[in-house]
Design a protein around this motif. Structure first.
Motif, short mmCIF file in Angstrom:
data_model
loop_
_atom_site.label_atom_id
_atom_site.label_comp_id
_atom_site.label_asym_id
_atom_site.label_seq_id
_atom_site.Cartn_x
_atom_site.Cartn_y
_atom_site.Cartn_z
N ILE A 44 49.58 65.82 64.66
CA ILE A 44 49.51 66.01 63.57
C ILE A 44 49.47 64.92 62.37
O ILE A 44 50.21 63.46 63.06
CB ILE A 44 50.92 66.62 62.93
N THR A 45 47.63 64.56 62.31
CA THR A 45 47.64 63.62 61.37
C THR A 45 47.76 63.50 59.84
O THR A 45 47.43 64.46 59.40
CB THR A 45 45.62 64.07 61.72
N TYR A 46 49.02 63.05 58.74
CA TYR A 46 49.30 63.71 58.14
C TYR A 46 48.52 63.14 57.29
O TYR A 46 47.26 62.29 57.52
CB TYR A 46 50.91 61.92 57.76
N ASN A 47 48.52 63.89 56.30
CA ASN A 47 47.11 64.08 55.32
C ASN A 47 45.71 64.42 56.07
O ASN A 47 44.61 63.97 55.09
CB ASN A 47 47.56 62.44 54.49
N SER A 52 44.89 67.82 63.26
CA SER A 52 45.92 68.58 63.10
C SER A 52 45.30 69.51 63.56
O SER A 52 45.18 70.21 63.45
CB SER A 52 46.96 68.51 62.11
N SER A 86 46.14 56.89 66.88
CA SER A 86 46.72 56.74 66.05
C SER A 86 45.58 54.69 66.24
O SER A 86 44.72 54.66 64.64
CB SER A 86 47.86 56.22 65.36
N SER A 99 48.84 57.46 60.34
CA SER A 99 50.26 58.23 60.63
C SER A 99 49.72 59.54 61.56
O SER A 99 49.89 60.76 60.90
CB SER A 99 50.99 58.52 59.07
N SER A 101 51.42 61.33 64.74
CA SER A 101 52.91 62.44 65.81
C SER A 101 52.82 62.71 66.21
O SER A 101 51.55 64.18 66.24
CB SER A 101 54.32 62.76 64.52
#
Length: 185
Positions: A44-47, A52, A86, A99, A101
């Protein structure tokens, strides 16, 4: 008297050889899970929904990540893989301060063979023991040795698989091949 001493010496020699061949898997660190071929990971790559997705770790230990290409995943803990992705995204100028995860979406299966009612492949669940694996496989047959089993474990791609004896409460790892032995009487 001399025959007795020779017999004791032979028994000691045999017990040393048996313990050298059989390795114990009692001390498994279940907190530090290392990814391996067959695991599915959710990145999951934020934004950034385009970066993702869920990826399967290939036989050679890699995932194909968008814009980065082939990324090594086997041997990494999920948080270390997230840090690696990242860093790669930032160093290639794709994202600034990304960001990322990573979580395990599906673990490699375990295999249960021998004296169980339904031998085969079963999904791994964290915290699984030899006894819970046997329960998934329909329980022991009437001929089974119920106190221990044999486990073949392949912990990473760089080392060969090794075999050892496990007890009913031994924690299993994804990819383990558990064999329930047959009693002699």
């Amino acid at each position: 008297m001399m025959m007795q001493a020779a017999g004791v010496t032979a028994l000691l020699a045999l017990s040393c050889c048996a313990s050298a061949r059989e390795q114990s898997f009692e001390a498994v660190d279940t907190r530090a899970y290392h990814l391996g071929p067959g695991d599915q990971v959710r990145v999951i790559t934020y934004n950034d929904p385009q970066l993702s997705n869920t990826f399967t770790v290939s036989d050679n230990g890699n995932i194909d990540f968008p814009l980065l290409g082939t990324v090594r995943a086997a041997g990494f803990e999920p948080r270390d893989l997230a840090r690696h992705i990242s860093t790669s995204l930032e160093s290639k100028g794709i994202l600034t301060q990304p960001s990322v995860s990573v979580e395990v979406a599906q673990y490699r299966p375990i295999y249960i063979l021998g004296e169980v009612n339904h031998p085969g492949q079963y999904p791994y669940q964290p915290g699984m023991t030899m006894l819970t694996a046997v329960a998934l496989a329909g329980g022991f047959t009437y001929r089974a040795v119920t106190s221990h089993a044999t486990d073949v474990r392949h912990e990473d791609l760089n080392t060969p698989a090794h075999e050892g004896r496990i007890s009913r409460a031994t924690a299993l790892l994804p990819g383990d091949v558990v064999t329930i032995d047959e009693r002699f009487f």
